[in-house]
Scaffold this motif. Structure first.
Motif, PDB file in Angstrom:
ATOM      1  N   ASN A  52       0.815  -1.198   0.000  1.00  0.00           N
ATOM      2  CA  ASN A  52       0.000   0.000   0.000  1.00  0.00           C
ATOM      3  C   ASN A  52       0.859   1.262   0.000  1.00  0.00           C
ATOM      4  O   ASN A  52       1.342   1.666  -1.043  1.00  0.00           O
ATOM      5  N   ARG A  53       1.085   1.830   1.187  1.00  0.00           N
ATOM      6  CA  ARG A  53       1.862   3.062   1.280  1.00  0.00           C
ATOM      7  C   ARG A  53       3.239   2.803   1.879  1.00  0.00           C
ATOM      8  O   ARG A  53       3.442   1.836   2.609  1.00  0.00           O
ATOM      9  N   ILE A  54       4.172   3.718   1.621  1.00  0.00           N
ATOM     10  CA  ILE A  54       5.506   3.633   2.223  1.00  0.00           C
ATOM     11  C   ILE A  54       5.728   4.894   3.045  1.00  0.00           C
ATOM     12  O   ILE A  54       5.458   5.997   2.570  1.00  0.00           O
ATOM     13  N   SER A  55       6.209   4.733   4.287  1.00  0.00           N
ATOM     14  CA  SER A  55       6.581   5.930   5.042  1.00  0.00           C
ATOM     15  C   SER A  55       7.994   5.771   5.593  1.00  0.00           C
ATOM     16  O   SER A  55       8.491   4.660   5.751  1.00  0.00           O
ATOM     17  N   ILE A  56       8.603   6.904   5.894  1.00  0.00           N
ATOM     18  CA  ILE A  56       9.973   6.914   6.408  1.00  0.00           C
ATOM     19  C   ILE A  56       9.926   7.288   7.884  1.00  0.00           C
ATOM     20  O   ILE A  56       9.330   8.281   8.258  1.00  0.00           O
ATOM     21  N   ARG A  57      10.568   6.440   8.713  1.00  0.00           N
ATOM     22  CA  ARG A  57      10.529   6.647  10.163  1.00  0.00           C
ATOM     23  C   ARG A  57      11.928   6.850  10.723  1.00  0.00           C
ATOM     24  O   ARG A  57      12.904   6.690  10.000  1.00  0.00           O
ATOM     25  N   SER A  83       6.933   0.714   6.410  1.00  0.00           N
ATOM     26  CA  SER A  83       7.726   1.844   6.873  1.00  0.00           C
ATOM     27  C   SER A  83       9.183   1.416   6.963  1.00  0.00           C
ATOM     28  O   SER A  83       9.495   0.254   7.229  1.00  0.00           O
ATOM     29  N   PHE A  84      10.076   2.368   6.726  1.00  0.00           N
ATOM     30  CA  PHE A  84      11.512   2.099   6.769  1.00  0.00           C
ATOM     31  C   PHE A  84      12.222   3.221   7.495  1.00  0.00           C
ATOM     32  O   PHE A  84      11.802   4.372   7.467  1.00  0.00           O
ATOM     33  N   ASN A  85      13.322   2.863   8.142  1.00  0.00           N
ATOM     34  CA  ASN A  85      14.122   3.808   8.899  1.00  0.00           C
ATOM     35  C   ASN A  85      15.124   4.501   7.966  1.00  0.00           C
ATOM     36  O   ASN A  85      15.830   3.827   7.212  1.00  0.00           O
ATOM     37  N   TRP A  86      15.191   5.827   8.036  1.00  0.00           N
ATOM     38  CA  TRP A  86      16.105   6.558   7.131  1.00  0.00           C
ATOM     39  C   TRP A  86      17.572   6.223   7.396  1.00  0.00           C
ATOM     40  O   TRP A  86      18.419   6.381   6.521  1.00  0.00           O
TER      41      TRP A  86
END
Ligand code: ZN
Length: 200
Positions: free
Chosen positions: A121-126, A142-145
């Motif tokens: 679905n969506r991707i966010s940066i955490r 979600s992925f860690n920068w």
């Protein structure tokens, strides 16, 4: 007053057990239950001292082998590259990594998902210090920068790990079999993260 010169953070708290924590900055934190007497504290720290030394040695060694960028450089995919801003400014540095992560994950997740037939679905940066990625039941990833500092194969592993969660939400045998199938270097990547993750 800390009972040990190495202990930078000493706290008495309403906890059940005493514990010691060592981080990559070589800081030692001790948390002691309220009921502990002075003698108990000394005994606890003495008993844990070999473990603390081992951890400190481990992090010291990591610091000497980790890439050390100058103030006009940064670490990208485990290599030192030139930067066009002052990288000694932590907020500027985080801003750069976040922007880079947003671009990279959007593109690479799409590539790997279509290649292996995953949907998301969506991707966010955490930025959670202890979590590299996550996948919700709604297939939001979600992925860690901070991963932008890791080698590319490690970042690919994290992407494939989270994409595999779109099929198997837990860490069962079936999940790891799927990860092994789509990411043959997953064990190497996991080992890299375990060893170098705290430094990212
Ligand atoms: Zn997982």
């Amino acid at each position: 007053m800390p009972p040990d010169p190495q202990v930078v953070n000493f706290e008495r708290r309403r906890v059940k057990y005493a514990w010691i924590y060592v981080n990559y900055k070589l800081e030692v934190k001790v948390v002691i239950p309220l009921r502990f007497k002075e003698a108990d504290i000394a005994a606890f720290i003495r008993a844990k001292s070999p473990w603390v030394q081992k951890k400190l040695d481990h992090f010291r060694k990591l610091q000497t082998t980790a890439p050390a960028p100058a103030s006009n450089e940064l670490v990208h995919f485990d290599k030192i590259v030139a930067a066009n801003f002052d990288t000694s400014d932590p907020s500027a540095l985080e801003k750069w990594y976040r922007a880079e992560a947003k671009k990279h994950f959007a593109q690479r997740v799409a590539e790997l998902a279509s290649y292996h037939g995953f949907t998301y679905n969506r991707i966010s940066i955490r930025s959670a210090k202890t979590r590299w990625g996550s996948c919700s039941a709604k297939k939001n990833l979600s992925f860690n920068w901070r991963l932008m500092k890791a080698p590319e194969y490690v970042v690919d592993y994290l992407i494939l790990h989270e994409l595999a969660h779109t099929v198997v939400l837990n860490h069962s045998r079936r999940f790891w079999q799927l990860v092994a199938k789509v990411c043959p270097r997953y064990e190497e990547a996991k080992a890299w993260l375990k060893k170098n993750g705290p430094m990212l």
